[in-house]
Motif scaffolding. Structure first.
Motif, PDB file in Angstrom:
ATOM      1  N   PHE A  47      -8.352  -0.445  -3.674  1.00 13.19           N
ATOM      2  CA  PHE A  47      -7.882  -1.415  -2.693  1.00 13.19           C
ATOM      3  C   PHE A  47      -6.360  -1.322  -2.613  1.00 13.19           C
ATOM      4  CE2 PHE A  47     -11.839  -3.063  -4.441  1.00 13.19           C
ATOM      5  CZ  PHE A  47     -12.552  -3.373  -3.283  1.00 13.19           C
ATOM      6  N   ASP A  48      -5.755  -2.230  -1.834  1.00 12.84           N
ATOM      7  CA  ASP A  48      -4.305  -2.371  -1.830  1.00 12.84           C
ATOM      8  C   ASP A  48      -3.891  -3.258  -3.002  1.00 12.84           C
ATOM      9  OD1 ASP A  48      -4.270  -0.808   0.420  1.00 12.84           O
ATOM     10  OD2 ASP A  48      -4.012  -2.465   1.819  1.00 12.84           O
ATOM     11  N   GLN A 104       0.856  -1.180   0.000  1.00 16.80           N
ATOM     12  CA  GLN A 104       0.000   0.000   0.000  1.00 16.80           C
ATOM     13  C   GLN A 104       0.894   1.231   0.000  1.00 16.80           C
ATOM     14  OE1 GLN A 104      -1.128   0.521   4.699  1.00 16.80           O
ATOM     15  NE2 GLN A 104      -2.334  -0.945   3.534  1.00 16.80           N
ATOM     16  N   TYR A 154      -8.249 -11.342  -0.163  1.00 17.53           N
ATOM     17  CA  TYR A 154      -7.315 -11.231   0.968  1.00 17.53           C
ATOM     18  C   TYR A 154      -7.185 -12.606   1.635  1.00 17.53           C
ATOM     19  CZ  TYR A 154     -11.486 -10.627   4.001  1.00 17.53           C
ATOM     20  OH  TYR A 154     -12.685 -10.786   4.652  1.00 17.53           O
ATOM     21  N   CYS A 174     -11.674  -9.284  10.222  1.00 14.28           N
ATOM     22  CA  CYS A 174     -11.368  -9.891   8.916  1.00 14.28           C
ATOM     23  C   CYS A 174     -12.448 -10.875   8.503  1.00 14.28           C
ATOM     24  CB  CYS A 174     -10.021 -10.595   8.964  1.00 14.28           C
ATOM     25  SG  CYS A 174      -8.681  -9.537   9.502  1.00 14.28           S
ATOM     26  N   CYS A 232      -5.228  -8.845   6.370  1.00 13.34           N
ATOM     27  CA  CYS A 232      -6.632  -8.496   6.508  1.00 13.34           C
ATOM     28  C   CYS A 232      -7.111  -7.478   5.483  1.00 13.34           C
ATOM     29  CB  CYS A 232      -6.882  -7.963   7.919  1.00 13.34           C
ATOM     30  SG  CYS A 232      -8.596  -8.111   8.452  1.00 13.34           S
ATOM     31  N   ASN A 233      -6.204  -6.815   4.785  1.00 17.19           N
ATOM     32  CA  ASN A 233      -6.598  -5.812   3.799  1.00 17.19           C
ATOM     33  C   ASN A 233      -6.744  -6.453   2.430  1.00 17.19           C
ATOM     34  OD1 ASN A 233      -6.459  -3.926   5.802  1.00 17.19           O
ATOM     35  ND2 ASN A 233      -4.482  -3.081   5.178  1.00 17.19           N
ATOM     36  N   ARG A 281      -4.284   2.868   3.347  1.00 17.79           N
ATOM     37  CA  ARG A 281      -4.871   1.699   2.723  1.00 17.79           C
ATOM     38  C   ARG A 281      -5.963   2.077   1.728  1.00 17.79           C
ATOM     39  NH1 ARG A 281      -9.640  -0.164   5.822  1.00 17.79           N
ATOM     40  NH2 ARG A 281      -9.133  -2.349   5.426  1.00 17.79           N
ATOM     41  N   TYR A 282      -6.174   1.172   0.776  1.00 16.75           N
ATOM     42  CA  TYR A 282      -7.255   1.281  -0.200  1.00 16.75           C
ATOM     43  C   TYR A 282      -7.188   2.590  -1.007  1.00 16.75           C
ATOM     44  CZ  TYR A 282      -9.278  -2.785   2.141  1.00 16.75           C
ATOM     45  OH  TYR A 282      -9.473  -4.035   2.663  1.00 16.75           O
TER      46      TYR A 282
END
Length: 340
Positions: A237-238, A153, A206, A215, A194-195, A158-159
């Motif tokens: 997202f990542d 990331q 994920y 999660c 979890c991402n 994140r995201y």
């Protein structure tokens, strides 16, 4: 013009006569649906970045007026890109792989494809197709690179990536977006993250080893959780990146350096500040073990641990630890350099 027409006719028509038949090893029956191509004994070829790999394709007989066409099956766009076409006497290369591919041609029945200086984007499925009028047939082979998947990331959190930005971010870190098979293999080897992140085919997943509330909940079984296909432009997202072995070395320079000084320190040694994918590769393939945080090219600070110990983060598993993205003005860390 007449010479070009003559070469074109030779290309289409010239072919060796039918002769000789190869026998399969005892106890290995030939599939009924293949008349001319031999089913490969090992349909998956394992290799590493920078190596030379050969995908086997052998004919049991040479039909008249035949051609063999090699193509690569691309999961990102569900297309097959032609690599090389041969009629046994002449061949023609196509596409970006053209400078690095050739036919092995160790004997007259051998149409195997050799790829030199294997790159990350070479991983995937390849088709060897015999084109013979109404009797076309093909075999599928997989080129598998030994490597490692890592989540990525950017510095702003994140995201943040759409699909195209995620793809570019991985490439900037000496890696590429992982395939589903690569992500699944990484999960079986312990990747727990979890991402959600993009992978090469435009889907989002994920991997979870330890089920937990943030999660998806404790009741869901471990696995590679999926969001399915998403909008490549709008959804964010990542990224899950994949890298393989290095053709070079990553090493650490101790000091109290800010980000600019870290880059200059590497250049003073004839090297470049290492990228994230290069550090993961050195950890995976060269067992780089260092308890010192160091700057990397994207402005993050990380360190690789092969042998976990209390004074190196205290976590029980090996891995590449991260301090995130500190202020680039901080004179706190050393630097990881890469020399090719």
């Amino acid at each position: 013009m007449h010479r070009l027409l003559l070469l074109g006719c030779l290309w289409l028509l010239a072919a060796p006569p039918v002769s000789g038949i190869f026998q399969r090893p005892t106890g290995t029956p030939a599939p009924l649906h293949l008349q001319y191509l031999l089913e490969p004994l090992h349909p998956t070829v394992h290799t590493q970045r920078g190596a030379t790999a050969t995908l086997p394709c052998v004919l049991r007989a040479l039909p008249h007026n035949y051609r063999v066409k090699w193509s690569k099956v691309e999961p990102a766009n569900y297309q097959e890109n032609i690599i090389i076409i041969t009629n046994g006497l002449y061949h023609k290369n196509y596409g970006p792989l053209s400078p690095r591919v050739r036919l092995r041609h160790s004997h007259r029945y051998d149409a195997s494809l050799t790829i030199t200086d294997v790159a990350l984007e070479d991983e995937g499925r390849y088709r060897c197709q015999l084109v013979n009028g109404l009797e076309d047939e093909s075999i599928l082979l997989t080129l598998h690179l030994e490597g490692i998947v890592f989540p990525y990331q950017p510095s702003n959190g994140r995201y943040k990536f759409n699909y195209h930005e995620a793809k570019r971010a991985c490439e900037q870190q000496d890696s590429r977006l992982a395939t589903y098979q690569q992500l699944y293999k990484a999960w079986t080897e312990g990747l727990d993250w979890c991402n959600a992140g993009w992978i090469l085919d435009g889907t989002v997943h994920y991997p979870i080893i330890n089920s937990r509330e943030p999660c998806g909940g404790r009741l869901l079984l471990p696995g590679v959780r999926s969001y399915g296909a998403r909008d490549k432009q709008k959804d964010r997202f990542d990224a899950f990146c994949f890298t393989s072995a290095l053709q070079g070395q990553v090493y650490f320079i101790r000091g109290h350096l800010n980000f600019k000084e870290a880059g200059q320190a590497c250049r003073n040694h004839g090297a470049a500040i290492a990228k994230v994918g290069q550090l993961y590769s050195a950890w995976k393939f060269s067992q780089l073990d260092r308890c010192d945080g160091g700057w990397l090219a994207d402005g993050s600070v990380r360190y690789p641990i092969t042998t976990p110990r209390e004074r190196c983060g205290g976590l029980p598993d090996p891995g590449v630890r991260s301090f995130g993205f500190p202020s680039k003005e901080m004179r706190t860390y050393g630097t990881y350099c890469f020399v090719g």
